[in-house]
Write an enzyme that holds these catalytic residues in place. Structure first.
Site, PDB file in Angstrom:
ATOM      1  N   HIS A  38       0.865  -1.186   0.000  1.00 36.87           N
ATOM      2  CA  HIS A  38       0.000   0.000   0.000  1.00 36.87           C
ATOM      3  C   HIS A  38       0.903   1.237   0.000  1.00 36.87           C
ATOM      4  CE1 HIS A  38      -2.655   3.020   1.910  1.00 36.87           C
ATOM      5  NE2 HIS A  38      -3.678   2.281   1.528  1.00 36.87           N
TER       6      HIS A  38
ATOM      7  N   ASP B 232       3.193  -4.319   8.097  1.00 30.76           N
ATOM      8  CA  ASP B 232       1.990  -3.501   7.962  1.00 30.76           C
ATOM      9  C   ASP B 232       0.799  -4.449   8.109  1.00 30.76           C
ATOM     10  OD1 ASP B 232      -0.223  -2.133   7.129  1.00 30.76           O
ATOM     11  OD2 ASP B 232       0.576  -1.566   5.162  1.00 30.76           O
TER      12      ASP B 232
ATOM     13  N   CYS C 230      -4.900   2.579  -3.568  1.00 28.90           N
ATOM     14  CA  CYS C 230      -3.669   3.099  -2.952  1.00 28.90           C
ATOM     15  C   CYS C 230      -2.538   2.076  -3.084  1.00 28.90           C
ATOM     16  CB  CYS C 230      -3.866   3.481  -1.491  1.00 28.90           C
ATOM     17  SG  CYS C 230      -5.135   4.717  -1.262  1.00 28.90           S
TER      18      CYS C 230
HETATM   19  N1  C6P Z   1      -6.234   0.660   2.952  1.00 32.95           N
HETATM   20  C1  C6P Z   1      -8.073   0.322   1.391  1.00 32.95           C
HETATM   21  O1  C6P Z   1      -9.134   0.643   0.857  1.00 32.95           O
HETATM   22  P1  C6P Z   1      -4.839   3.914   7.296  1.00 32.95           P
HETATM   23  O2  C6P Z   1      -5.470   4.698   6.193  1.00 32.95           O
HETATM   24  O3  C6P Z   1      -3.638   4.587   7.887  1.00 32.95           O
HETATM   25  O4  C6P Z   1      -5.821   3.440   8.315  1.00 32.95           O
HETATM   26  O5  C6P Z   1      -4.333   2.546   6.625  1.00 32.95           O
HETATM   27  C2  C6P Z   1      -3.451   2.626   5.549  1.00 32.95           C
HETATM   28  C3  C6P Z   1      -3.212   1.257   4.999  1.00 32.95           C
HETATM   29  C4  C6P Z   1      -1.971   0.678   5.171  1.00 32.95           C
HETATM   30  N2  C6P Z   1      -1.713  -0.560   4.736  1.00 32.95           N
HETATM   31  C5  C6P Z   1      -2.647  -1.301   4.129  1.00 32.95           C
HETATM   32  C6  C6P Z   1      -2.312  -2.690   3.693  1.00 32.95           C
HETATM   33  C7  C6P Z   1      -3.928  -0.758   3.905  1.00 32.95           C
HETATM   34  O6  C6P Z   1      -4.845  -1.504   3.309  1.00 32.95           O
HETATM   35  C8  C6P Z   1      -4.206   0.553   4.328  1.00 32.95           C
HETATM   36  C9  C6P Z   1      -5.540   1.195   4.048  1.00 32.95           C
HETATM   37  C10 C6P Z   1      -7.575   1.099   2.599  1.00 32.95           C
HETATM   38  O7  C6P Z   1      -7.424  -0.637   0.988  1.00 32.95           O
HETATM   39  C11 C6P Z   1      -7.716   2.565   2.405  1.00 32.95           C
HETATM   40  S1  C6P Z   1      -6.621   3.188   1.166  1.00 32.95           S
END
Ligand code: C6P
Length: 407
Positions: A124, A201, A365
């Site tokens: 991501h 992650d 993303c």
């Molecule tokens: N993915 C998706 O629709 P945050 O936004 O900080 O809570 O998480 C970020 C993030 C980091 N790593 C992975 C593997 C993720 O999937 C995500 C967030 C969402 O897939 C929103 S872009």
């Protein structure tokens, strides 16, 4: 069929009880964010209506209650991922902030020009860009572990990437765009054989699978509460205590200090050294309630249910002519990323929305994943603990409608 009272579970989620465009909501965008059970909502309301106060600061009853609940939430996160000690849990805004914290603090202390950081091709953006920024600042280089056509990390190629300059590995436990569950225990072992620490992650893993950071022996693990049926704006960074202790502060402010004079400031002990300013107290307490909820249903039950949903959905969509699944790893969570002939994923998403079905369309993303599979975007249906086989039938029927519309 696992022993799973899906009707009772669905009744816990008020948002699921609505109609969208005249149809019962079918929420299949759980990888983006999950819905919140009533118990999490009630916990937030109870905090603001009874206990609201700043933490670690007041001597009055409300502050003591807020502090006790906030620290109890930290202990819940610790137990949920089986960390050794609550001091290894830093509350942050989410997985993105957890990774940025490590890139800035650990990165600043340990990464130099010519050093190398290994990530995979399926990360991501939150696990790419912080490392690129660090490389720009320091002159370090990013190395990318390739993935095969099934969207699995090529472990031989990953192993080949290590050199005397490798200083860190950062890898998704589970890919948001593909659903792949990475063999992180093996990947961590390989990194440790080269004396290289590993950040995992875990944004997509925590709501679907047991996490044991001690068994994994990972050095850092990032979580987002909103993907775990908890509130937005709160998450956690797990880090081994000895690493956190040695890391410089990430942000300055109240709470993270022991003493401040104009000549010199000394810092608080971990984890408070990394929690500058008034934290998201309600969010943390709501996060704790979400963990209680997950524990009540049980990760083993959730994983089994979602696995059945994935198998059922994969078989069904594979019968739709022209539909191509992107991400066919052997080990997957309930994520179906796909393209459908000439229909653009955004058009698929819009047609489905008119039938009350919520999916995500786009690059998720994870633009390098799209480039790897030579597609501009995919449509993505992602399952959660409350989804049903009947909802998958509706998804499949709606995709047949998309096909006839775009044929
Ligand atoms: N993915 C998706 O629709 P945050 O936004 O900080 O809570 O998480 C970020 C993030 C980091 N790593 C992975 C593997 C993720 O999937 C995500 C967030 C969402 O897939 C929103 S872009």
């Amino acid at each position: 069929m696992v022993n799973y009272d899906i009707d009772k579970i669905r009744a816990d989620f008020p948002v699921l009880q609505q109609q969208v465009h005249g149809h019962p909501l079918v929420y299949l965008d759980n990888a983006a964010t999950t819905q919140k059970p009533q118990t999490v909502i009630d916990t937030l309301v109870a905090y603001y209506s009874q206990d609201n106060a700043n933490v670690h600061r007041g001597v009055h009853a409300l502050s003591e209650r807020a502090t006790a609940n906030y620290e109890a939430a930290r202990a819940k996160v610790q137990q949920f991922i089986h960390a050794k000690d609550p001091s290894e849990i830093v509350f942050v805004r989410g997985a993105s902030e957890a990774i940025n914290l490590v890139a800035n603090s650990y990165g600043q202390a340990h990464i130099r020009a010519g050093d190398e950081i290994i990530i995979t091709h399926m990360e991501h953006h939150s696990n790419i860009v912080p490392w690129q920024l660090l490389c720009e600042r320091t002159g370090a280089n990013l190395k990318i572990a390739p993935i095969n056509d099934a969207a699995e990390v090529d472990l031989d190629a990953y192993t080949q990437l290590f050199s005397a300059n490798t200083k860190l590995v950062a890898c998704a436990h589970i890919s948001n765009a593909l659903g792949t569950i990475n063999p992180i225990k093996t990947m961590i072992q390989i990194a440790h054989d080269h004396n290289v620490p590993v950040l995992i992650d875990g944004a997509q893993a925590a709501p679907h699978t047991h996490i044991d950071v001690q068994a994994l022996d990972c050095d850092f693990y990032a979580l987002s509460a909103h993907k775990m049926y908890g509130p937005t704006g709160i998450g956690a960074l797990y880090a081994k205590a000895e690493l956190l202790d040695a890391m410089p502060p990430y942000q300055g402010g109240g709470e993270m200090i022991t003493q401040v004079t104009f000549a010199k400031t000394t810092y608080n002990k971990i984890p408070f050294k990394f929690e500058a300013g008034t934290p998201n107290i309600a969010g943390a307490i709501g996060f704790g309630a979400a963990i209680d909820y997950l524990n009540r249903i049980g990760l083993t039950n959730i994983a089994a249910h979602e696995h059945e949903l994935l198998n059922y959905a994969t078989n069904a969509v594979n019968r739709i002519p022209g539909l191509k699944i992107i991400g066919t790893a052997k080990d997957k969570i309930g994520v179906l990323s796909f393209t459908l002939e000439e229909a653009h994923p955004h058009d698929i998403g819009t047609v489905l929305d008119r039938q009350g079905i919520a999916i995500r369309a786009g690059h998720h993303c994870a633009m390098p994943v799209m480039e790897r599979f030579n597609v501009p975007a995919t449509a993505r249906a992602s399952f959660g603990l409350y989804n049903t086989f009947a909802e998958i039938d509706k998804l499949v029927a709606a995709l047949e409608d998309v096909r006839s519309l775009f044929a």
